[in-house]
Design a protein around this motif. Structure first.
Motif, PDB file in Angstrom:
ATOM      1  N   LEU A  52      28.337  39.466  35.926  1.00 37.24           N
ATOM      2  CA  LEU A  52      28.487  39.402  37.377  1.00 37.24           C
ATOM      3  C   LEU A  52      27.508  40.337  38.072  1.00 37.24           C
ATOM      4  N   ARG A  55      24.341  38.628  38.457  1.00 35.47           N
ATOM      5  CA  ARG A  55      24.509  37.318  39.083  1.00 35.47           C
ATOM      6  C   ARG A  55      24.451  36.177  38.068  1.00 35.47           C
ATOM      7  N   PRO A 160      28.755  37.993  44.776  1.00 31.81           N
ATOM      8  CA  PRO A 160      27.488  38.590  44.329  1.00 31.81           C
ATOM      9  C   PRO A 160      27.049  39.730  45.236  1.00 31.81           C
ATOM     10  N   THR A 161      26.365  40.683  44.678  1.00 30.23           N
ATOM     11  CA  THR A 161      25.961  41.892  45.402  1.00 30.23           C
ATOM     12  C   THR A 161      25.269  41.551  46.717  1.00 30.23           C
ATOM     13  N   TYR A 256      34.207  41.138  40.662  1.00 35.14           N
ATOM     14  CA  TYR A 256      32.912  41.356  41.320  1.00 35.14           C
ATOM     15  C   TYR A 256      32.856  42.759  41.918  1.00 35.14           C
TER      16      TYR A 256
END
Length: 359
Positions: A52, A55, A160-161, A256
């Motif tokens: 994660l 990604r 996602p970041t 996440y």
């Protein structure tokens, strides 16, 4: 005579072996399989947290069944020596071999079951169960709550970041106040009888040393003044007194969130393998500000010695240190939620069965 004697010895050995093979297989097999499943489950969870962070798509492969067949093979024969002077000797010999033939069945977690387990928001009833299981209230809220009243807990970190720095400071202040009150035994969380499952009742015990903390907490919640009972709900009704909106995360959202505690090498930022988050001034945002007390995953070129759990991915070793109690607690916490959300395996779809021959 010698043949008869050897047959008797062989029969006695076989009888003894058959009598002992069942208890022996249970004693040694159950613990071994238990340890192996526990270790590989931990490695799989850590691997998916690292995925994660990069990604990459996560994948869970569940062990749905283990069928072990233990058999005994018996060998018998005669042995001896021939020496001059009549000193020859003959003796029967036996050999017993135990053979374990396990069949392990795997099921990939996918389809509607993946959606229900990983993408559905964690129910408020589950948050209550985790609270009464002894987990710290701030750990529960930081990982699985993304909004509390007007306070945001980095909601975009549930995926996602993000490229922009998250908002979280007020939320962290509130959870730190909650933790201090919880540590003093001045907090209780329970169902609201009228709307069980959709709302929780947060009770705050006012004491000389807690009055100021409660007032600060209620102000952060956006309440008009201090309150002894606060309603935490995912659907507040207009005009309901002391009601505070609580928006939970999904299990995948919580994963996440803590995955931002996975440290990565600088070259992965430089070549774009990992997204870069910047604050409003354009400076690099340090995700450890959110995850420092929750999760820290180290990386290195060599396999770590004595790690709590470690995995090899993208040419690097990633691990949680065995003396990092905060990270171990969060890791165990997510493992427990993963088990709570797992449900039944009926209709799990295609499975992979591997017969393993061990001799």
């Amino acid at each position: 005579m010698r043949r008869a004697l050897s047959l008797l010895v062989a029969a006695a050995t076989l009888l003894t072996a058959c009598t002992a093979v069942g208890p022996r297989s249970l004693r040694y097999g159950r613990g071994t399989y238990n340890a192996a499943i526990q270790q590989t489950n931990s490695e799989q969870l850590l691997l998916n947290l690292v995925r994660l962070r990069y990604r990459d798509a996560p994948l869970f492969l569940e062990v749905t069944s283990i069928s072990s067949s233990l058999s005994v093979e018996l060998g018998a024969g005669l042995g001896g020596t021939i020496a001059p002077g009549g000193n020859s000797s003959v003796a029967p010999g036996t050999a017993v071999t135990y053979i374990d033939r396990p069949t392990i069945t795997y099921a990939p977690l996918q389809g509607s079951r993946f959606g229900k387990q990983f993408l559905s928001p964690v129910e408020l009833g589950d948050i209550l169960l985790l609270y009464h299981a002894g987990w710290a209230i701030d750990r529960i809220f930081k990982v699985f709550v993304q909004r509390l009243g007007p306070m945001q807990n980095a909601p975009r970190a549930s995926g996602p970041t993000p490229l922009e720095a998250p908002e979280f400071q007020a939320f962290f202040t509130a959870t730190e106040l909650l933790r201090s009150l919880w540590a003093d035994g001045l907090v209780d969380l329970s169902y609201l009888p009228s709307v069980a499952g959709n709302a929780l009742s947060l009770t705050l015990v006012s004491r000389t040393d807690s009055t100021e903390r409660i007032a600060r907490l209620c102000a952060l919640f956006g309440l008009p003044g201090p309150a002894s009972t606060i309603t935490l709900t995912d659907a507040p009704r207009p005009g309901e007194p002391n009601a505070v909106l609580l928006v939970p995360r999904s299990l995948l959202g919580g994963m996440y969130y803590v995955s931002h505690g996975v440290e990565v090498p600088g070259e992965d930022y430089a070549i774009g393998r990992v997204p870069i988050t910047r604050d409003k001034d354009g400076e690099l945002f340090d995700w450890a500000r959110l995850t420092r007390a929750l999760m820290r995953v180290h990386y290195g070129r060599r396999e770590p010695a004595g790690a709590y759990v470690s995995v090899y991915y993208r040419g690097l070793w990633f691990w949680i240190a065995d003396n990092d109690l905060d990270s171990k607690s969060t890791f165990s916490f997510i493992t427990q939620v993963l088990e709570m959300q797992s449900g039944e395996l009926k209709g799990a779809g295609p499975v992979l069965t591997l017969p393993v021959a061990a001799q």
